[in-house]
Enzyme design. Sequence first.
Site, PDB file in Angstrom:
ATOM      1  N   ARG A 191       0.592   9.802  14.275  1.00 24.74           N
ATOM      2  CA  ARG A 191       0.217  10.381  12.987  1.00 24.74           C
ATOM      3  C   ARG A 191      -0.650  11.615  13.221  1.00 24.74           C
ATOM      4  NH1 ARG A 191      -2.540   6.258   9.490  1.00 24.74           N
ATOM      5  NH2 ARG A 191      -0.552   5.337   8.970  1.00 24.74           N
ATOM      6  N   TYR A 233       0.841  -1.208   0.000  1.00 22.18           N
ATOM      7  CA  TYR A 233       0.000   0.000   0.000  1.00 22.18           C
ATOM      8  C   TYR A 233       0.875   1.257   0.000  1.00 22.18           C
ATOM      9  CZ  TYR A 233      -3.775   3.144   1.584  1.00 22.18           C
ATOM     10  OH  TYR A 233      -4.700   4.163   1.700  1.00 22.18           O
ATOM     11  N   ASP A 234       1.824   1.313   0.961  1.00 22.26           N
ATOM     12  CA  ASP A 234       2.627   2.529   1.119  1.00 22.26           C
ATOM     13  C   ASP A 234       3.459   2.819  -0.120  1.00 22.26           C
ATOM     14  OD1 ASP A 234       1.653   1.884   3.604  1.00 22.26           O
ATOM     15  OD2 ASP A 234       3.543   2.131   4.693  1.00 22.26           O
ATOM     16  N   ARG A 248      -3.583   8.447  16.181  1.00 25.67           N
ATOM     17  CA  ARG A 248      -4.080   8.763  14.846  1.00 25.67           C
ATOM     18  C   ARG A 248      -4.908  10.050  14.985  1.00 25.67           C
ATOM     19  NH1 ARG A 248      -1.039   5.150  14.104  1.00 25.67           N
ATOM     20  NH2 ARG A 248      -1.265   3.309  12.771  1.00 25.67           N
ATOM     21  N   ASN A 252      -6.335   9.431   8.299  1.00 31.35           N
ATOM     22  CA  ASN A 252      -7.465   8.559   8.702  1.00 31.35           C
ATOM     23  C   ASN A 252      -8.811   9.289   8.682  1.00 31.35           C
ATOM     24  OD1 ASN A 252      -4.887   7.634   9.972  1.00 31.35           O
ATOM     25  ND2 ASN A 252      -6.169   5.870  10.491  1.00 31.35           N
ATOM     26  N   VAL A 296      -9.906   0.971  12.506  1.00 31.82           N
ATOM     27  CA  VAL A 296     -10.116   1.043  13.946  1.00 31.82           C
ATOM     28  C   VAL A 296     -11.483   1.615  14.327  1.00 31.82           C
ATOM     29  CG1 VAL A 296      -8.904   3.268  14.260  1.00 31.82           C
ATOM     30  CG2 VAL A 296      -8.978   1.606  16.113  1.00 31.82           C
TER      31      VAL A 296
HETATM   32  P1  NAD Z   1     -12.690   1.737   0.305  1.00 26.12           P
HETATM   33  O1  NAD Z   1     -11.978   0.432   0.400  1.00 26.12           O
HETATM   34  O2  NAD Z   1     -14.034   1.856   0.914  1.00 26.12           O
HETATM   35  O3  NAD Z   1     -12.822   2.183  -1.218  1.00 26.12           O
HETATM   36  C1  NAD Z   1     -11.940   1.800  -2.238  1.00 26.12           C
HETATM   37  C2  NAD Z   1     -12.767   1.494  -3.476  1.00 26.12           C
HETATM   38  O4  NAD Z   1     -11.885   1.140  -4.552  1.00 26.12           O
HETATM   39  C3  NAD Z   1     -13.714   0.305  -3.279  1.00 26.12           C
HETATM   40  O5  NAD Z   1     -14.984   0.628  -3.762  1.00 26.12           O
HETATM   41  C4  NAD Z   1     -13.063  -0.816  -4.081  1.00 26.12           C
HETATM   42  O6  NAD Z   1     -13.974  -1.790  -4.521  1.00 26.12           O
HETATM   43  C5  NAD Z   1     -12.416  -0.020  -5.205  1.00 26.12           C
HETATM   44  N1  NAD Z   1     -11.303  -0.708  -5.863  1.00 26.12           N
HETATM   45  C6  NAD Z   1     -10.257  -1.362  -5.269  1.00 26.12           C
HETATM   46  N2  NAD Z   1      -9.435  -1.853  -6.197  1.00 26.12           N
HETATM   47  C7  NAD Z   1      -9.962  -1.497  -7.409  1.00 26.12           C
HETATM   48  C8  NAD Z   1      -9.568  -1.735  -8.748  1.00 26.12           C
HETATM   49  N3  NAD Z   1      -8.454  -2.424  -9.063  1.00 26.12           N
HETATM   50  N4  NAD Z   1     -10.353  -1.252  -9.750  1.00 26.12           N
HETATM   51  C9  NAD Z   1     -11.486  -0.563  -9.465  1.00 26.12           C
HETATM   52  N5  NAD Z   1     -11.906  -0.319  -8.203  1.00 26.12           N
HETATM   53  C10 NAD Z   1     -11.143  -0.776  -7.192  1.00 26.12           C
HETATM   54  O7  NAD Z   1     -11.693   2.824   0.901  1.00 26.12           O
HETATM   55  P2  NAD Z   1     -11.886   4.391   1.146  1.00 26.12           P
HETATM   56  O8  NAD Z   1     -11.654   4.655   2.576  1.00 26.12           O
HETATM   57  O9  NAD Z   1     -13.120   4.874   0.504  1.00 26.12           O
HETATM   58  O10 NAD Z   1     -10.598   4.937   0.371  1.00 26.12           O
HETATM   59  C11 NAD Z   1     -10.699   5.572  -0.904  1.00 26.12           C
HETATM   60  C12 NAD Z   1      -9.332   6.071  -1.335  1.00 26.12           C
HETATM   61  O11 NAD Z   1      -8.822   6.996  -0.374  1.00 26.12           O
HETATM   62  C13 NAD Z   1      -8.285   4.953  -1.454  1.00 26.12           C
HETATM   63  O12 NAD Z   1      -7.473   5.215  -2.570  1.00 26.12           O
HETATM   64  C14 NAD Z   1      -7.479   5.090  -0.185  1.00 26.12           C
HETATM   65  O13 NAD Z   1      -6.163   4.642  -0.350  1.00 26.12           O
HETATM   66  C15 NAD Z   1      -7.555   6.591   0.064  1.00 26.12           C
HETATM   67  N6  NAD Z   1      -7.352   6.887   1.498  1.00 26.12           N
HETATM   68  C16 NAD Z   1      -8.363   6.679   2.392  1.00 26.12           C
HETATM   69  C17 NAD Z   1      -8.142   6.939   3.739  1.00 26.12           C
HETATM   70  C18 NAD Z   1      -9.225   6.746   4.775  1.00 26.12           C
HETATM   71  O14 NAD Z   1      -8.943   6.922   5.959  1.00 26.12           O
HETATM   72  N7  NAD Z   1     -10.444   6.427   4.429  1.00 26.12           N
HETATM   73  C19 NAD Z   1      -6.894   7.405   4.169  1.00 26.12           C
HETATM   74  C20 NAD Z   1      -5.882   7.571   3.221  1.00 26.12           C
HETATM   75  C21 NAD Z   1      -6.135   7.340   1.878  1.00 26.12           C
HETATM   76  N1  UDP Z   2      -6.233  -0.738  15.759  1.00 27.69           N
HETATM   77  C1  UDP Z   2      -6.620  -1.247  16.991  1.00 27.69           C
HETATM   78  N2  UDP Z   2      -7.665  -2.107  17.025  1.00 27.69           N
HETATM   79  C2  UDP Z   2      -8.369  -2.478  15.915  1.00 27.69           C
HETATM   80  C3  UDP Z   2      -7.976  -1.947  14.654  1.00 27.69           C
HETATM   81  C4  UDP Z   2      -6.895  -1.098  14.613  1.00 27.69           C
HETATM   82  O1  UDP Z   2      -6.035  -0.923  18.030  1.00 27.69           O
HETATM   83  O2  UDP Z   2      -9.318  -3.253  16.047  1.00 27.69           O
HETATM   84  C5  UDP Z   2      -5.114   0.220  15.705  1.00 27.69           C
HETATM   85  C6  UDP Z   2      -4.041  -0.115  14.669  1.00 27.69           C
HETATM   86  O3  UDP Z   2      -3.068  -0.963  15.242  1.00 27.69           O
HETATM   87  C7  UDP Z   2      -3.499   1.258  14.338  1.00 27.69           C
HETATM   88  C8  UDP Z   2      -4.701   2.185  14.510  1.00 27.69           C
HETATM   89  O4  UDP Z   2      -5.653   1.455  15.280  1.00 27.69           O
HETATM   90  O5  UDP Z   2      -2.511   1.640  15.260  1.00 27.69           O
HETATM   91  C9  UDP Z   2      -5.336   2.594  13.192  1.00 27.69           C
HETATM   92  O6  UDP Z   2      -5.549   1.427  12.438  1.00 27.69           O
HETATM   93  P1  UDP Z   2      -6.347   1.428  11.063  1.00 27.69           P
HETATM   94  O7  UDP Z   2      -6.332   0.028  10.561  1.00 27.69           O
HETATM   95  O8  UDP Z   2      -7.666   2.082  11.235  1.00 27.69           O
HETATM   96  O9  UDP Z   2      -5.524   2.379  10.078  1.00 27.69           O
HETATM   97  P2  UDP Z   2      -3.988   2.730   9.861  1.00 27.69           P
HETATM   98  O10 UDP Z   2      -3.896   4.146  10.273  1.00 27.69           O
HETATM   99  O11 UDP Z   2      -3.099   1.845  10.712  1.00 27.69           O
HETATM  100  O12 UDP Z   2      -3.780   2.490   8.417  1.00 27.69           O
END
Ligand code: NAD
Ligand code: UDP
Length: 318
Positions: A280, A148-149, A214, A177, A190
């Site tokens: 974070r 992912y990262d 977070r 987040n 979380v």
């Molecule tokens: P989510 O998992 O609910 O949504 C991701 C969507 O992408 C899903 O609908 C999934 O089916 C679709 N998807 C995955 N792989 C695909 C592919 N190969 N082709 C087409 N569709 C695909 O997650 P979210 O929280 O809505 O996140 C949306 C975006 O925001 C992501 O790119 C994520 O990395 C980014 N983001 C979210 C957060 C957060 O806290 N929610 C934080 C940082 C970054």
């Molecule tokens: N976490 C937790 N309990 C849970 C799920 C997550 O304590 O049931 C912690 C996890 O270890 C992390 C933080 O909550 O430190 C945020 O996790 P999340 O998976 O939501 O997102 P991240 O910021 O790590 O991508």
Amino acid sequence: MSIVSKRVLVTGGAGFLGSHLCERLVDAGHDVLCVDNYYTGRRSNVAHLLDSDRFEILRHDVTFSLFVEVDEIYNLACPASPVHYQHDPVQTTKTSVHGAINMLGLAKRTGAKIFQASTSEVYGDPTVHPQTEEYWGNVNPIGIRSCYDEGKRCAETLFFDYYRQHQLQIKVARIFNTYGPRMHPADGRVVSNFIVQALRGDPITIYGEGQQTRSFCYRDDLVEGFIRLMDTPAEVTGPINLGNPVEFTMLELAQNVIDLTGTSSKLTFQPLPADDPKQRQPDISKAKKYLDWEPKVKLREGLTHTIAYFEQLLKEID
Ligand code: NAD
Ligand code: UDP
């Protein structure tokens, strides 16, 4: 003021954030094409939009080429929860990297402006706190979070190379987040975990000692930030941090969920996953300056809305 209707593509549009973005764009009078392969997204997230003749949905995997005509692209496709993105890590990297190449290629052909949903994960386990956009990060390239990262870091590289090499209009947001209604109950992140556990009276799973921090942003605040960033002048490319700068430990989050749900659930401590960032918190000076944006919804208010959503959902599925 009349709105100029645009053709907007939202990849990952059936996911948690994507579905809210689609809704905002349809409400603003744009023609929205939602593209999703339903890896973590659900059709039910956008079912209420299907009656609108401004909304269209296409099952498609962004790792394959897409030929459509659009004015703007929001590239959100990618699982965001560690549980889901680690389930098929090769596909996660492909989605970020091949997905970015395909969407950037589409932007190049159509001349569309393109937004990338990047992440605070590009900072890894940060040694600079709070994180500014200038910080290059502390990322393990071979760990379980790396798909992912590093996928998201490579996507940023591609965005900036297309910008320099092909003069694309790019907008890169580093999202911290974010939570809210329409998170999947088995999402594994979380906030959803704690709320679902509290509502079911199950033990609340704290990973490690719960001292990691977070900063949680409510989805409406975040989506507002997306729209503002897309609407900035061409010279504003980002990366720009979008998130709520108020920081909590996981124990504090659990306590808030316990208070607000009135649950009798007890805490249970489980091993901390590998490479779990210790802290974070976004520095949002750039977002304030360029977007005149900062989050408005406080954690307890956002949690209250999210708890109400999960209460209803669990009644339907339990
Ligand atoms: P989510 O998992 O609910 O949504 C991701 C969507 O992408 C899903 O609908 C999934 O089916 C679709 N998807 C995955 N792989 C695909 C592919 N190969 N082709 C087409 N569709 C695909 O997650 P979210 O929280 O809505 O996140 C949306 C975006 O925001 C992501 O790119 C994520 O990395 C980014 N983001 C979210 C957060 C957060 O806290 N929610 C934080 C940082 C970054
Ligand atoms: N976490 C937790 N309990 C849970 C799920 C997550 O304590 O049931 C912690 C996890 O270890 C992390 C933080 O909550 O430190 C945020 O996790 P999340 O998976 O939501 O997102 P991240 O910021 O790590 O991508």
